[in-house]
Scaffold this motif. Sequence first.
Motif, PDB file in Angstrom:
ATOM      1  N   ALA A   1       0.829  -1.205   0.000  1.00 15.22           N
ATOM      2  CA  ALA A   1       0.000   0.000   0.000  1.00 15.22           C
ATOM      3  C   ALA A   1       0.863   1.255   0.000  1.00 15.22           C
ATOM      4  N   HIS A   2       1.962   1.230   0.775  1.00 12.30           N
ATOM      5  CA  HIS A   2       2.853   2.395   0.835  1.00 12.30           C
ATOM      6  C   HIS A   2       3.497   2.660  -0.523  1.00 12.30           C
TER       7      HIS A   2
ATOM      8  N   GLN B   1       0.946   4.187  -2.799  1.00 12.39           N
ATOM      9  CA  GLN B   1       0.694   5.588  -2.432  1.00 12.39           C
ATOM     10  C   GLN B   1       1.812   6.481  -2.948  1.00 12.39           C
ATOM     11  N   GLN B   2       3.060   6.006  -2.805  1.00 11.25           N
ATOM     12  CA  GLN B   2       4.204   6.773  -3.287  1.00 11.25           C
ATOM     13  C   GLN B   2       4.157   6.950  -4.802  1.00 11.25           C
TER      14      GLN B   2
ATOM     15  N   GLY C   1       1.449   7.307  -6.443  1.00 16.34           N
ATOM     16  CA  GLY C   1       0.304   8.147  -6.790  1.00 16.34           C
ATOM     17  C   GLY C   1      -0.986   7.399  -7.074  1.00 16.34           C
TER      18      GLY C   1
ATOM     19  N   SER D   1      -4.654   5.736  -6.572  1.00 18.19           N
ATOM     20  CA  SER D   1      -5.835   6.187  -5.844  1.00 18.19           C
ATOM     21  C   SER D   1      -6.158   5.204  -4.720  1.00 18.19           C
ATOM     22  N   GLU D   2      -6.932   5.684  -3.747  1.00 15.37           N
ATOM     23  CA  GLU D   2      -7.325   4.815  -2.635  1.00 15.37           C
ATOM     24  C   GLU D   2      -8.118   3.619  -3.138  1.00 15.37           C
TER      25      GLU D   2
ATOM     26  N   ILE E   1      -5.752   1.117  -4.615  1.00 14.72           N
ATOM     27  CA  ILE E   1      -4.978   0.463  -3.551  1.00 14.72           C
ATOM     28  C   ILE E   1      -5.817  -0.607  -2.873  1.00 14.72           C
TER      29      ILE E   1
END
Length: 437
Positions: free
Chosen positions: A322-323, A326-327, A329, A331-332, A335
């Motif tokens: 997940a990290h 996120q790094q 870019g 989207s939630e 993810i």
Amino acid sequence: MQVTVAETGPCTRSLTITVPPALVQEHLERMYASAQQQIQLKGFRPGHVPRAIVEKKFGPSILAEAKEQMLNRFFGDACREKDLSPVGRIAIDDVEKLTVVPGSALQFTAKIDVRPQIELKATKGLQVEAFEGAATDADVDNALKEITHQKRTLQTTSEPVQDGDFVKADFTFADGGGSAVHSRKDVQLNTRKPIHGVAEADWQQALIGATAGKQLEVAITFPANFEKEAVRGQTGTVRLTIHEVLRVMPPPVDDALAKGLEFENVAALRADLAARITEQKTRLGRQRQEEQCLQALLDTHEIPLPPSLIEEQQRASLGALAHRMQQAGASEADIEKKLGESQAEAQQDAQRRVRLFFLIEAVAKQQKLFVTETDVEAELRNLAVANSNDGQQVTAAMVREHLEQENRLGELRLSLLERKVRDFLRDNAKIVDKKGS
């Protein structure tokens, strides 16, 4: 204190711990005595606040702290008494509802995971494939080819134009009647990027095979942003005179190349490359043999696994995924979708890593392999050197302090122990060729 242990699974236990009233009261007495010494209230000398006032004003908070202390204390005593070594998560049943009552027994149940019992099979003579560690002439040639590829430059060639080449040329735009409308001199052009308005196929057909000094003509439809407004949208021609053919080419493998890389000559460069390649091939070959040994142990040992360790490893793996997303870019929603899709894979990976952990631990115990402070200090020095540069000199003490602050010194010891086990397995393996002989 009374302790009852129930085996709830191969690696799970349930401990019911009953602390008698006398031990509960003894612990509370010490806490209240300590509180009386520390609490300062107006009208009382330090250390002389009456017990009754302390109980009235601070009793609930003291009892809450006492509960936490007693759970930790008597759980630890129970594990030592029953020779249990918990791993992973420790869960106390209904811990929120537990209360400490002065003069009464304290009973609680703890659910723990324990190390699996492993009966190690053979750890010597595991079959691993042989590898060629020495660099060959072909390896060195390929390395030189890569070096020269990285040092390619645009150079003049007397050969005809090839796909991907550049040319330097003068060109003139002419309208449909053949009259010149615009010209440019000494422009660098590429075979894969036609002049705006010229069809790509026509452009390549005209240029490829041409040589310096040749004159060419290619059809054009003048674009809407052409410099001369009068011919925009009309058809015409582009007349080119090629002055020079340019090609991206590697430098020759000679002493000049070697000197540019700070070697005396090509022979010295080849010798250095051979040494580096040999070192890398040997390192990778050893790693493959170690992985083959570990896989052989995994294949021949069925190990019950502590559930909480699997959950922790799986959660850490998915958290890292997940990290990274996120790094990058993501989207939630993306993810969450990816995490859902990765659950099974992350669980399998967690199971493998936990099994390996216990196998490595068992081999180390069987073969009396352990990490000394000398080993730790040597590794700290290695890390210090690896992280030092001209601007900062890192010391082993600095590395130790950082690892202690991050609570990662234990990780370092585990990695060193794994290194010793890997070396032992590989050094005691039976080397065979890929056909198994």
